[in-house]
Every structure is written in structure tokens, then in C-alpha cells.
Design a protein around this motif. Structure first.
Motif, PDB file in Angstrom:
ATOM      1  N   PHE A  68       0.874  -1.171   0.000  1.00  0.00           N
ATOM      2  CA  PHE A  68       0.000   0.000   0.000  1.00  0.00           C
ATOM      3  C   PHE A  68       0.910   1.218   0.000  1.00  0.00           C
ATOM      4  CE2 PHE A  68      -2.685   3.296   1.779  1.00  0.00           C
ATOM      5  CZ  PHE A  68      -3.957   3.013   1.284  1.00  0.00           C
ATOM      6  N   ASP A  69       0.707   2.119  -0.975  1.00  0.00           N
ATOM      7  CA  ASP A  69       1.574   3.291  -1.005  1.00  0.00           C
ATOM      8  C   ASP A  69       0.774   4.539  -1.344  1.00  0.00           C
ATOM      9  OD1 ASP A  69       2.172   3.998  -4.105  1.00  0.00           O
ATOM     10  OD2 ASP A  69       2.084   1.829  -3.896  1.00  0.00           O
ATOM     11  N   THR A  70       1.385   5.670  -1.067  1.00  0.00           N
ATOM     12  CA  THR A  70       0.757   6.958  -1.320  1.00  0.00           C
ATOM     13  C   THR A  70       1.826   7.975  -1.682  1.00  0.00           C
ATOM     14  OG1 THR A  70      -0.848   8.563  -0.446  1.00  0.00           O
ATOM     15  CG2 THR A  70       0.901   7.844   1.048  1.00  0.00           C
ATOM     16  N   GLU A  71       1.368   9.129  -2.162  1.00  0.00           N
ATOM     17  CA  GLU A  71       2.248  10.253  -2.450  1.00  0.00           C
ATOM     18  C   GLU A  71       1.840  11.410  -1.557  1.00  0.00           C
ATOM     19  OE1 GLU A  71       3.984  11.622  -6.576  1.00  0.00           O
ATOM     20  OE2 GLU A  71       1.980  12.489  -6.289  1.00  0.00           O
ATOM     21  N   LEU A  72       2.806  11.956  -0.846  1.00  0.00           N
ATOM     22  CA  LEU A  72       2.559  12.934   0.209  1.00  0.00           C
ATOM     23  C   LEU A  72       3.302  14.232  -0.064  1.00  0.00           C
ATOM     24  CD1 LEU A  72       1.817  13.769   3.233  1.00  0.00           C
ATOM     25  CD2 LEU A  72       3.938  12.596   3.881  1.00  0.00           C
ATOM     26  N   SER A  73       2.612  15.340   0.158  1.00  0.00           N
ATOM     27  CA  SER A  73       3.260  16.656   0.187  1.00  0.00           C
ATOM     28  C   SER A  73       3.065  17.236   1.585  1.00  0.00           C
ATOM     29  CB  SER A  73       2.645  17.595  -0.854  1.00  0.00           C
ATOM     30  OG  SER A  73       2.847  17.104  -2.160  1.00  0.00           O
ATOM     31  N   PHE A  74       4.172  17.467   2.286  1.00  0.00           N
ATOM     32  CA  PHE A  74       4.073  17.926   3.675  1.00  0.00           C
ATOM     33  C   PHE A  74       5.396  18.526   4.104  1.00  0.00           C
ATOM     34  CE2 PHE A  74       4.657  16.685   8.264  1.00  0.00           C
ATOM     35  CZ  PHE A  74       3.827  17.668   8.788  1.00  0.00           C
ATOM     36  N   ASP A  75       5.349  19.720   4.633  1.00  0.00           N
ATOM     37  CA  ASP A  75       6.539  20.384   5.166  1.00  0.00           C
ATOM     38  C   ASP A  75       6.226  20.932   6.554  1.00  0.00           C
ATOM     39  OD1 ASP A  75       8.388  20.122   2.949  1.00  0.00           O
ATOM     40  OD2 ASP A  75       7.072  21.499   1.877  1.00  0.00           O
ATOM     41  N   THR A  76       7.175  20.806   7.446  1.00  0.00           N
ATOM     42  CA  THR A  76       7.018  21.307   8.799  1.00  0.00           C
ATOM     43  C   THR A  76       8.379  21.645   9.383  1.00  0.00           C
ATOM     44  OG1 THR A  76       6.111  20.835  10.998  1.00  0.00           O
ATOM     45  CG2 THR A  76       7.150  19.004   9.828  1.00  0.00           C
ATOM     46  N   ASP A  77       8.401  22.471  10.399  1.00  0.00           N
ATOM     47  CA  ASP A  77       9.631  22.714  11.156  1.00  0.00           C
ATOM     48  C   ASP A  77       9.456  22.336  12.613  1.00  0.00           C
ATOM     49  OD1 ASP A  77       7.924  24.685  12.021  1.00  0.00           O
ATOM     50  OD2 ASP A  77       9.218  26.372  11.445  1.00  0.00           O
ATOM     51  N   ALA A  87       7.467  -4.408   5.758  1.00  0.00           N
ATOM     52  CA  ALA A  87       8.592  -3.573   5.340  1.00  0.00           C
ATOM     53  C   ALA A  87       8.067  -2.176   5.061  1.00  0.00           C
ATOM     54  CB  ALA A  87       9.258  -4.152   4.103  1.00  0.00           C
ATOM     55  N   PHE A  88       8.920  -1.174   5.281  1.00  0.00           N
ATOM     56  CA  PHE A  88       8.531   0.221   5.151  1.00  0.00           C
ATOM     57  C   PHE A  88       9.531   0.937   4.243  1.00  0.00           C
ATOM     58  CE2 PHE A  88       6.875  -1.524   9.014  1.00  0.00           C
ATOM     59  CZ  PHE A  88       5.590  -1.008   9.102  1.00  0.00           C
ATOM     60  N   ASP A  89       9.009   1.532   3.170  1.00  0.00           N
ATOM     61  CA  ASP A  89       9.845   2.121   2.134  1.00  0.00           C
ATOM     62  C   ASP A  89       9.475   3.583   1.912  1.00  0.00           C
ATOM     63  OD1 ASP A  89      10.726  -0.574   1.666  1.00  0.00           O
ATOM     64  OD2 ASP A  89       9.027  -0.861   0.296  1.00  0.00           O
ATOM     65  N   TYR A  90      10.424   4.322   1.312  1.00  0.00           N
ATOM     66  CA  TYR A  90      10.144   5.685   0.902  1.00  0.00           C
ATOM     67  C   TYR A  90      10.885   5.974  -0.397  1.00  0.00           C
ATOM     68  CZ  TYR A  90      14.772   7.005   2.721  1.00  0.00           C
ATOM     69  OH  TYR A  90      16.114   7.111   2.943  1.00  0.00           O
ATOM     70  N   ALA A  91      10.414   6.988  -1.101  1.00  0.00           N
ATOM     71  CA  ALA A  91      11.059   7.384  -2.355  1.00  0.00           C
ATOM     72  C   ALA A  91      10.980   8.893  -2.488  1.00  0.00           C
ATOM     73  CB  ALA A  91      10.379   6.721  -3.549  1.00  0.00           C
ATOM     74  N   THR A  92      12.143   9.526  -2.717  1.00  0.00           N
ATOM     75  CA  THR A  92      12.174  10.969  -2.976  1.00  0.00           C
ATOM     76  C   THR A  92      12.089  11.257  -4.468  1.00  0.00           C
ATOM     77  OG1 THR A  92      14.596  10.901  -2.961  1.00  0.00           O
ATOM     78  CG2 THR A  92      13.497  11.443  -0.885  1.00  0.00           C
ATOM     79  N   ALA A 120      10.118   9.544  -7.809  1.00  0.00           N
ATOM     80  CA  ALA A 120       9.006   8.630  -8.068  1.00  0.00           C
ATOM     81  C   ALA A 120       9.490   7.259  -8.522  1.00  0.00           C
ATOM     82  CB  ALA A 120       8.065   9.227  -9.105  1.00  0.00           C
ATOM     83  N   GLY A 121       9.086   6.234  -7.781  1.00  0.00           N
ATOM     84  CA  GLY A 121       9.374   4.856  -8.153  1.00  0.00           C
ATOM     85  C   GLY A 121      10.731   4.336  -7.745  1.00  0.00           C
ATOM     86  N   LYS A 122      11.613   5.183  -7.221  1.00  0.00           N
ATOM     87  CA  LYS A 122      12.941   4.741  -6.802  1.00  0.00           C
ATOM     88  C   LYS A 122      12.930   4.557  -5.286  1.00  0.00           C
ATOM     89  CE  LYS A 122      15.428   6.766 -10.695  1.00  0.00           C
ATOM     90  NZ  LYS A 122      16.550   7.645 -11.138  1.00  0.00           N
ATOM     91  N   TRP A 123      12.546   3.358  -4.877  1.00  0.00           N
ATOM     92  CA  TRP A 123      12.273   3.089  -3.463  1.00  0.00           C
ATOM     93  C   TRP A 123      13.541   2.792  -2.677  1.00  0.00           C
ATOM     94  CZ3 TRP A 123       7.613   4.247  -1.705  1.00  0.00           C
ATOM     95  CH2 TRP A 123       6.531   4.239  -2.590  1.00  0.00           C
ATOM     96  N   THR A 124      13.562   3.280  -1.446  1.00  0.00           N
ATOM     97  CA  THR A 124      14.581   2.955  -0.455  1.00  0.00           C
ATOM     98  C   THR A 124      13.883   2.318   0.734  1.00  0.00           C
ATOM     99  OG1 THR A 124      16.018   4.791  -1.099  1.00  0.00           O
ATOM    100  CG2 THR A 124      16.338   3.864   1.105  1.00  0.00           C
TER     101      THR A 124
END
Length: 556
Positions: free
Chosen positions: A411-420, A491-496, A498-502
């Protein structure tokens, strides 16, 4: 010569028709994932099915089918906060065991709001809704109510207390009946006991529940679950010449169970029970029921699911799955399949993608109530305000979920979020209950550097940071997050990009999310989740889509 040719042609046509008719295999579970306590009704050529949702909102999904194979969710029964909400309830409380009935142009659903007002009934002329506000039944004291209409009489039958509120042993319950007024939506003050304890009280049977009555031929059949909703679950049947009894049990009960089978059998199905009967479009009878698919021993994360099996009539008794002891993952039928183009499958292996730029479909879940004040949908995605509530509490956090429907899935999603602010987080959670979940999210570390983090829940709202990784500058825009399930591990992945998962972390303990470990009656859900962890904020997170893919080996 002509006669011989005619006979050959007739035989060919018969064979062709038989083969053509036997093209539909019912694949189990027919509703994969957290769809427990099924109840079904046939109205004309249409079938309608409902399930428990506990403290999720909207409550009680309603599905439609014409072939028992392809199911489309057409609505939810409890879809307005004005009907009821579940604020303050643990996720495994809320709505227990709905039952659907139809009589004289009206659909009825009975259900239990546990820990609060108890049993109620709602009605609708159209099963897609809208459904009425609940009419509560204070004289029906117990759980799992269902209705039975018999000529000019109607009854509500349910699981009640032991006689005189004096149980002989733990789990001693009764099946009781009250008369029901289908116009006033009231039940009589008096009740009678139909079953005390179970089919044989000398054996101290436990948790007789989920009762239904049906009339077939000259017999009234009372059938119910027995043994508790875990590995000892079963279905039993009794019959009478009268709707009010006395009911005599079938000598070969239970008519369905998976207890006693070899624990090491391949691709086991367990915990089967809580059945409802229906006549299929082929004129044969079928039972739908709950069961589970463990990945090891009694460990399962997908919750209790909706299964189907054929019913065989033996000496005027219905027996479920009579030809083999093990519940099968598919059954060949003479049913003609009616598949709707574009309909999302609910069984077998499947995948889907949902763009979050249009109203959410009926399958999305919130916790306890729906409050559109904290989310909005625009052409570029779903925007969620970060709420101070967390999914460890019993409120309404910024949390929008879809069910985990396979043992092996992503299950994956695309997120836009910025915070300090380090207390602000947005991402994906795989959630079993308030004390059993994992959360992969975007946030900042103590030096306000952007990071992707993985948390594990603990007791009393505490969380443990399992790992984190810094994010590069190009992650200030969109970030992809993914959770993968492989039975006992996540397993938990992320990609900065698109499609290039770490992989942030793999081989994470999935048993922590199992019903066996976490308890309760629900299954895992994947959720978009954003929180400011008890602090007020104006920050928002935007999600553009969700993608799901399930690939279990039993269907390959």
C-alpha cells in the motif's frame, strides 16, 4: 440416420450447456480483509450482504451481487453522525453483528451498539440508503439480533443471558425470542428461551450466538454459532415445526467447523462460523460465514473475512461444505457469472489505484465518526489538517483508511508535507488497534532537518522510534511512502524520486499486529494519518493517491 444425428446434437448441446454453465468459481474469501459477521438476503434476483464495522465509520457496509461472486459496495447503513457515533469507544467495540431482512417492500437491519444503547433496528426502501435513524429495542437484552417474518407474525431472535442471570459456567448463554412489530419497530417486553447453553448443555457449550431462523418446507430451522469466534468456532442447527419451538438439535452437529484439523495443513482456513443461509441463482443453497486465513498457527492480520461454501441437504438438515472437511479456496458452480466492467474485485489477487481528487468511495473508513471540517478534496488531492488527536486515543484523529485484504500486499501513497516542528507528522499507518500499529511518516528531527521516521506503538499512547533517515533537499516537495506485508513481516519504504524506493526498515514483526497478539475483533487497515500529537496547529498534509496490490500464493 436423422435420429442418430439428432441424438448426437442433443448430447452435444447438453454437454455444451453444462460446461458453459459451470464457468463460475466462487473464490474465497468472497470479501477479503476485515469483513466479519456476514448476513445476507435475497430479494428477487438480487443479493444484499452486510458486515460488522465496530468503531469504524461509516458503519455496516452493504454489498450487492447477482451471482454471489462479484460484489459491489452500494453504501453504508450508518453513514450520518446524527444516526450514531462511536466517540470514546475502543476500535473493537461499536457495532456488533448486523443482520439484514426484507419484508413487504422494506429492508430491515438489526444490530448491537455494544456498551451503549444496545440493540436497534433501521429500515430503508432502497438498500443503498438512506437508512432511517436507529430505533432502539430496550427489551431485547443481549447481542446479535436478527428478524424472522412468519405469515402475520414477526420475531427478533438474539443471544441473551443465562436463565435467571445465573450462568452454570463461563460462556453459558441462551438464544431468546421476542415478538416484533415491523411497523412500530418495537419488541415485546416478554421473551422466551429457545436454546439454553447450546445444542447439548451437558457438554457446557459456550457462546451460542449469531442466531437466524429460516423456514424451508415444513421445518423452521434455527441456526447459530457456537464455541467462540476463534479456533473453536462452529455453526450448529436445530429445527422445529413451529417458529417458537421447541427446537431439536441435529444429531451430527456442528454443520460447519474447522477445529480438529491438522494444524500443518497447507493454506489453512480456521475459525469458521457465524453463518447465514441463502438460495443461490442456480437453485442450490449456500452459506456465507466468517473465517480467517492465518499465516502461522493462529496469527492473522487481515481480520475475520467473509467466506462462502455450498450447502447440502441431508434428511432435511442443511450441512455446510459437506463433501470435504476443509473449507476450499474456490468452488465450481452452475451459476452464471454477471461481471460488471470496471468493478473492483473483492476476492483473489487484485490491485487498485485511487486518485484522491474526487469524493471518497464507500470503502474508506474513519475512526468513530466523520467530520469533514478537517479534510477537503480538490483537483490536486486530499488535504488533511493535522489534528491534535492521535490514533492511540478514542477520538476522531485525521485518519482515513482502507482494509488490508491480503497476507502479501503493498500500500503506497504520495505525500506533500513540510514542517519545522518535530511533533508534527504525516504519513501512513498500518493499524490494528490503539496499542498495535506502525507509523511511517515525514517530520523533522530535533535540529529541524527533514526526516522519514518509523514508529511502533506502545501502551497508553506511547510510541517508540524504530529508525529514521534524513531526507535530501529534493524531498521538500512530494514524498512517496509504502508499506509492504509478507505474512508475519512488514517492510517500510520511501522514495524521494518517483518509483525509486529505499527501504527504511524491513522484517518488522507482523505478529505484533495480529489479532492473536492484539486481541479484539477487527483486522488491519492502512491509513493516511496526520497528527500534531496533542498540540494545536494550522499545518496541513496533502495526499494525491493511494495504490494497493495483493498477491497471495494460493490464487496464483
Amino acid at each position: 440416420m436423422f435420429k442418430k444425428a439428432f441424438l448426437l446434437l442433443t448430447a452435444f448441446c447438453l454437454i455444451f450447456n453444462l460446461v458453459d454453465a459451470q464457468t463460475t468459481r466462487l473464490v474465497n474469501p468472497i470479501l477479503a480483509g476485515f469483513y466479519p459477521d456476514p448476513s445476507i438476503i435475497k430479494v428477487g434476483k438480487d443479493y444484499y450482504l452486510v458486515n460488522s464495522t465496530f468503531a469504524y465509520f461509516p458503519g455496516i457496509p452493504i454489498f450487492h451481487s447477482t451471482d454471489l461472486k462479484n460484489w459491489k459496495q452500494i453504501g453504508n447503513v450508518i453513514d450520518r453522525p446524527s444516526q450514531m457515533n462511536f466517540m470514546g469507544d475502543r476500535v473493537t467495540r461499536g457495532l456488533f453483528a448486523p443482520a439484514i431482512n426484507y419484508h413487504n417492500g422494506t429492508f430491515y437491519i438489526t444490530c448491537t451498539q455494544i456498551d451503549h444503547k444496545g440493540n436497534f433496528v433501521v429500515t430503508a426502501k432502497n438498500p443503498a440508503g438512506p437508512w432511517s435513524d436507529p430505533a432502539f429495542l430496550p427489551s431485547v437484552r443481549g447481542i446479535d439480533p436478527s428478524l424472522f417474518f412468519d405469515k402475520d407474525k414477526a420475531y427478533v431472535v438474539y443471544n441473551g443471558d443465562a436463565p435467571d442471570y445465573k450462568p452454570l459456567y463461563s460462556g453459558h448463554r441462551t438464544i431468546r425470542m421476542n415478538e416484533f412489530d415491523p411497523v412500530k419497530l418495537t419488541a415485546s417486553a416478554e421473551n422466551q428461551i429457545l436454546v439454553n447453553g447450546g445444542v447439548d448443555i451437558s457438554k457446557k457449550p459456550v457462546w451460542i450466538e449469531g442466531p437466524h431462523i429460516m423456514k424451508v418446507g415444513n421445518w423452521y430451522y434455527l441456526y447459530a454459532a457456537e464455541g467462540g469466534t476463534s479456533v473453536n468456532h462452529s455453526e450448529v442447527v436445530l429445527r422445529s415445526k413451529s417458529a417458537t419451538g421447541p427446537f431439536v438439535p441435529y444429531e451430527n452437529n456442528p454443520i460447519l467447523t474447522q477445529r480438529g484439523l491438522p494444524a500443518d495443513r497447507k493454506d489453512p482456513v480456521t475459525s469458521a462460523g457465524h453463518a447465514d443461509f441463502v438460495e443461490g441463482p442456480d437453485g442450490k443453497w449456500y452459506a456465507i460465514f466468517l473465517a480467517v486465513r492465518p499465516y502461522e498457527d493462529d496469527y492473522y492480520n487481515t481480520g475475520r473475512e467473509t467466506f462462502i461454501a455450498p450447502v447440502t441437504w441431508k434428511d432435511e438438515w442443511p450441512v455446510i461444505n459437506a463433501d470435504v472437511k476443509e473449507i476450499q479456496y474456490s468452488y465450481a458452480t452452475n451459476i452464471k457469472e454477471n461481471k460488471t466492467p470496471g468493478l473492483q474485485p473483492q476476492s483473489g489477487n487484485f490491485k487498485y489505484s485511487v486518485a484522491l481528487n474526487k469524493p471518497l468511495d464507500y470503502s474508506f473508513l474513519f475512526l468513530r465518526t466523520s467530520d469533514p471540517s478537517w479534510y477537503s478534496i480538490g483537483k490536486d488531492g486530499l488535504t488533511m489538517k493535522l489534528k491534535s488527536e492521535t490514533c492511540a486515543g478514542t477520538g476522531n484523529p485525521a485518519f482515513i483508511a482502507k482494509r488490508q485484504q491480503h497476507l502479501n500486499c503493498s500500500f503506497d501513497t504520495e505525500l506533500s508535507f513540510d514542517t519545522d516542528k518535530a511533533y508534527e507528522k504525516a504519513g501512513l499507518v498500518i493499524f490494528q488497534n490503539e496499542e498495535h500499529y506502525y507509523y511511517i511518516c515525514k517530520s523533522v528531527d530535533e535540529k529541524q532537518r527533514p526526516v522519514v521516521q518509523l514508529y511502533k506503538s506502545g501502551k497508553a499512547g506511547e510510541t517508540e522510534l524504530l529508525t529514521e533517515q534524513p531526507l535530501t533537499a529534493n524531498a521538500q516537495g512530494k514524498l512517496q511512502l509504502r508499506i509492504r506485508s509478507n505474512g508475519a513481516f512488514y517492510a517500510f519504504d520511501y522514495a524521494t524520486t518517483a518509483g525509486k524506493w529505499t527501504t527504511l526498515k524491513d522484517n518488522v514483526d507482523g505478529k505484533f499486529l495480529s489479532t492473536h497478539t492484539a486481541g479484539g475483533f477487527v483486522g488491519c487497515v492502512f491509513a493516511l494519518y496526520a497528527t500534531s500529537n496533542g498540540k494545536e496547529t494550522t499545518s496541513t498534509a496533502k495526499f494525491t493517491r493511494v495504490d494497493y496490490a495483493g498477491n497471495d500464493s494460493v490464487y496464483r
